[in-house]
Design a protein around this motif. Structure first.
Motif, PDB file in Angstrom:
ATOM      1  N   THR A   2      -4.396  -4.200   9.901  1.00 28.48           N
ATOM      2  CA  THR A   2      -3.190  -4.860   9.400  1.00 28.48           C
ATOM      3  C   THR A   2      -2.975  -4.596   7.913  1.00 28.48           C
ATOM      4  OG1 THR A   2      -4.403  -6.930   9.154  1.00 28.48           O
ATOM      5  CG2 THR A   2      -3.112  -6.652  11.155  1.00 28.48           C
ATOM      6  N   LEU A   3      -4.060  -4.449   7.169  1.00 23.99           N
ATOM      7  CA  LEU A   3      -3.892  -4.088   5.759  1.00 23.99           C
ATOM      8  C   LEU A   3      -3.347  -2.672   5.630  1.00 23.99           C
ATOM      9  CD1 LEU A   3      -7.021  -5.631   4.004  1.00 23.99           C
ATOM     10  CD2 LEU A   3      -4.639  -6.319   3.746  1.00 23.99           C
ATOM     11  N   ALA A   4      -3.836  -1.770   6.484  1.00 23.12           N
ATOM     12  CA  ALA A   4      -3.348  -0.392   6.433  1.00 23.12           C
ATOM     13  C   ALA A   4      -1.883  -0.312   6.862  1.00 23.12           C
ATOM     14  CB  ALA A   4      -4.210   0.494   7.330  1.00 23.12           C
ATOM     15  N   ALA A   5      -1.475  -1.181   7.787  1.00 20.82           N
ATOM     16  CA  ALA A   5      -0.088  -1.170   8.255  1.00 20.82           C
ATOM     17  C   ALA A   5       0.863  -1.803   7.240  1.00 20.82           C
ATOM     18  CB  ALA A   5       0.010  -1.915   9.589  1.00 20.82           C
ATOM     19  N   GLY A   6       0.334  -2.625   6.369  1.00 18.65           N
ATOM     20  CA  GLY A   6       1.167  -3.243   5.346  1.00 18.65           C
ATOM     21  C   GLY A   6       2.018  -4.393   5.852  1.00 18.65           C
ATOM     22  N   GLN A   7       1.592  -5.016   6.974  1.00 19.38           N
ATOM     23  CA  GLN A   7       2.348  -6.150   7.503  1.00 19.38           C
ATOM     24  C   GLN A   7       2.314  -7.306   6.512  1.00 19.38           C
ATOM     25  OE1 GLN A   7       0.351  -6.873  11.243  1.00 19.38           O
ATOM     26  NE2 GLN A   7       2.261  -6.444  12.313  1.00 19.38           N
ATOM     27  N   ARG A   8       3.453  -7.980   6.373  1.00 16.53           N
ATOM     28  CA  ARG A   8       3.552  -9.115   5.464  1.00 16.53           C
ATOM     29  C   ARG A   8       4.062 -10.340   6.212  1.00 16.53           C
ATOM     30  NH1 ARG A   8       2.844  -8.307   0.170  1.00 16.53           N
ATOM     31  NH2 ARG A   8       2.709  -6.162  -0.527  1.00 16.53           N
ATOM     32  N   THR A   9       3.665 -11.527   5.706  1.00 16.99           N
ATOM     33  CA  THR A   9       4.186 -12.759   6.293  1.00 16.99           C
ATOM     34  C   THR A   9       5.637 -12.916   5.869  1.00 16.99           C
ATOM     35  OG1 THR A   9       3.430 -14.064   4.397  1.00 16.99           O
ATOM     36  CG2 THR A   9       1.924 -13.907   6.253  1.00 16.99           C
ATOM     37  N   PRO A  10       6.478 -13.428   6.752  1.00 19.97           N
ATOM     38  CA  PRO A  10       7.903 -13.538   6.419  1.00 19.97           C
ATOM     39  C   PRO A  10       8.186 -14.505   5.270  1.00 19.97           C
ATOM     40  CG  PRO A  10       7.562 -13.810   8.786  1.00 19.97           C
ATOM     41  CD  PRO A  10       6.217 -13.781   8.148  1.00 19.97           C
ATOM     42  N   ALA A  11       7.502 -15.635   5.239  1.00 18.22           N
ATOM     43  CA  ALA A  11       7.849 -16.664   4.257  1.00 18.22           C
ATOM     44  C   ALA A  11       7.262 -16.386   2.876  1.00 18.22           C
ATOM     45  CB  ALA A  11       7.387 -18.029   4.753  1.00 18.22           C
ATOM     46  N   LEU A  12       5.990 -16.061   2.823  1.00 17.70           N
ATOM     47  CA  LEU A  12       5.331 -15.927   1.525  1.00 17.70           C
ATOM     48  C   LEU A  12       5.182 -14.485   1.043  1.00 17.70           C
ATOM     49  CD1 LEU A  12       2.500 -18.577   1.977  1.00 17.70           C
ATOM     50  CD2 LEU A  12       4.631 -18.809   0.714  1.00 17.70           C
ATOM     51  N   GLY A  13       5.310 -13.545   1.952  1.00 18.69           N
ATOM     52  CA  GLY A  13       5.167 -12.151   1.561  1.00 18.69           C
ATOM     53  C   GLY A  13       3.720 -11.720   1.393  1.00 18.69           C
ATOM     54  N   LEU A  14       2.772 -12.531   1.888  1.00 16.60           N
ATOM     55  CA  LEU A  14       1.354 -12.154   1.815  1.00 16.60           C
ATOM     56  C   LEU A  14       1.045 -11.089   2.850  1.00 16.60           C
ATOM     57  CD1 LEU A  14      -0.307 -15.684   1.661  1.00 16.60           C
ATOM     58  CD2 LEU A  14      -0.038 -14.094  -0.218  1.00 16.60           C
ATOM     59  N   LEU A  15       0.087 -10.245   2.545  1.00  9.95           N
ATOM     60  CA  LEU A  15      -0.345  -9.285   3.545  1.00  9.95           C
ATOM     61  C   LEU A  15      -1.066 -10.027   4.669  1.00  9.95           C
ATOM     62  CD1 LEU A  15      -1.671  -6.390   1.299  1.00  9.95           C
ATOM     63  CD2 LEU A  15       0.328  -6.344   2.775  1.00  9.95           C
ATOM     64  N   MET A  16      -0.730  -9.694   5.916  1.00  3.08           N
ATOM     65  CA  MET A  16      -1.308 -10.375   7.075  1.00  3.08           C
ATOM     66  C   MET A  16      -2.815 -10.156   7.163  1.00  3.08           C
ATOM     67  SD  MET A  16       0.785 -12.247   8.658  1.00  3.08           S
ATOM     68  CE  MET A  16      -0.085 -12.537  10.166  1.00  3.08           C
ATOM     69  N   GLY A  17      -3.306  -9.074   6.598  1.00  2.00           N
ATOM     70  CA  GLY A  17      -4.747  -8.828   6.593  1.00  2.00           C
ATOM     71  C   GLY A  17      -5.508  -9.941   5.902  1.00  2.00           C
ATOM     72  N   TYR A  18      -4.930 -10.495   4.861  1.00  2.00           N
ATOM     73  CA  TYR A  18      -5.581 -11.605   4.163  1.00  2.00           C
ATOM     74  C   TYR A  18      -5.603 -12.864   5.018  1.00  2.00           C
ATOM     75  CZ  TYR A  18      -5.128  -8.606   0.073  1.00  2.00           C
ATOM     76  OH  TYR A  18      -5.202  -7.564  -0.808  1.00  2.00           O
ATOM     77  N   VAL A  19      -4.562 -13.061   5.805  1.00  2.00           N
ATOM     78  CA  VAL A  19      -4.521 -14.206   6.707  1.00  2.00           C
ATOM     79  C   VAL A  19      -5.591 -14.045   7.785  1.00  2.00           C
ATOM     80  CG1 VAL A  19      -3.096 -15.468   8.361  1.00  2.00           C
ATOM     81  CG2 VAL A  19      -2.082 -14.589   6.253  1.00  2.00           C
ATOM     82  N   TYR A  20      -5.717 -12.827   8.307  1.00  2.00           N
ATOM     83  CA  TYR A  20      -6.684 -12.555   9.373  1.00  2.00           C
ATOM     84  C   TYR A  20      -8.127 -12.523   8.880  1.00  2.00           C
ATOM     85  CZ  TYR A  20      -2.705 -11.363  12.322  1.00  2.00           C
ATOM     86  OH  TYR A  20      -1.548 -11.400  13.052  1.00  2.00           O
ATOM     87  N   LEU A  21      -8.354 -12.567   7.584  1.00  2.00           N
ATOM     88  CA  LEU A  21      -9.726 -12.618   7.051  1.00  2.00           C
ATOM     89  C   LEU A  21     -10.473 -13.862   7.512  1.00  2.00           C
ATOM     90  CD1 LEU A  21      -9.640 -11.369   3.358  1.00  2.00           C
ATOM     91  CD2 LEU A  21     -11.041 -10.502   5.213  1.00  2.00           C
ATOM     92  N   ALA A  22      -9.750 -14.867   7.950  1.00  2.00           N
ATOM     93  CA  ALA A  22     -10.398 -16.086   8.438  1.00  2.00           C
ATOM     94  C   ALA A  22     -11.318 -15.792   9.615  1.00  2.00           C
ATOM     95  CB  ALA A  22      -9.339 -17.117   8.829  1.00  2.00           C
ATOM     96  N   LEU A  23     -10.983 -14.825  10.442  1.00  2.00           N
ATOM     97  CA  LEU A  23     -11.780 -14.517  11.626  1.00  2.00           C
ATOM     98  C   LEU A  23     -13.161 -13.962  11.271  1.00  2.00           C
ATOM     99  CD1 LEU A  23     -11.690 -14.570  14.708  1.00  2.00           C
ATOM    100  CD2 LEU A  23     -10.769 -12.272  14.630  1.00  2.00           C
TER     101      LEU A  23
END
Length: 75
Positions: free
Chosen positions: A16-37
Motif C-alpha cells: 500500500t505504501l508503494a501504491a501510494g493509496q491515501r485516506t480520503p479525509a486526512l490524506g494519510l498514506l494507507m500503509g501507515y494505517v495498516y501498520l497496526a497489523l
C-alpha cells in the motif's frame, strides 16, 4: 497467527505504501494505517514469550488474589 499478522501485515504495508493509496479525509498514506497489523503481531509475540517465560520459571503474576470465599464478602 504470527506469520499472518507480522509477515502478511508487512507485505500489506509495503504494497500500500508503494501504491501510494491515501485516506480520503486526512490524506494519510494507507500503509501507515495498516501498520497496526504487524505492530500488534509483534506485541502479541512479546507478551506470549513473557507469559511462557514466567510460566516455565514459576514466577507468579502481580495480580491481586481474589477473596478466599466470595460468599463471605458482605454487600
Amino acid at each position: 497467527a504470527v506469520l499472518v499478522m507480522i509477515y502478511g501485515g508487512y507485505v500489506l504495508v509495503a504494497e500500500t505504501l508503494a501504491a501510494g493509496q491515501r485516506t480520503p479525509a486526512l490524506g494519510l498514506l494507507m500503509g501507515y494505517v495498516y501498520l497496526a497489523l504487524p505492530l500488534s503481531g509483534c506485541f502479541i509475540v512479546l507478551y506470549s514469550v513473557d507469559y511462557l517465560a514466567r510460566l516455565l520459571l514459576g514466577v507468579e503474576a502481580n495480580d491481586p488474589a481474589p477473596p478466599e470465599d466470595c460468599a463471605s464478602v458482605k454487600r
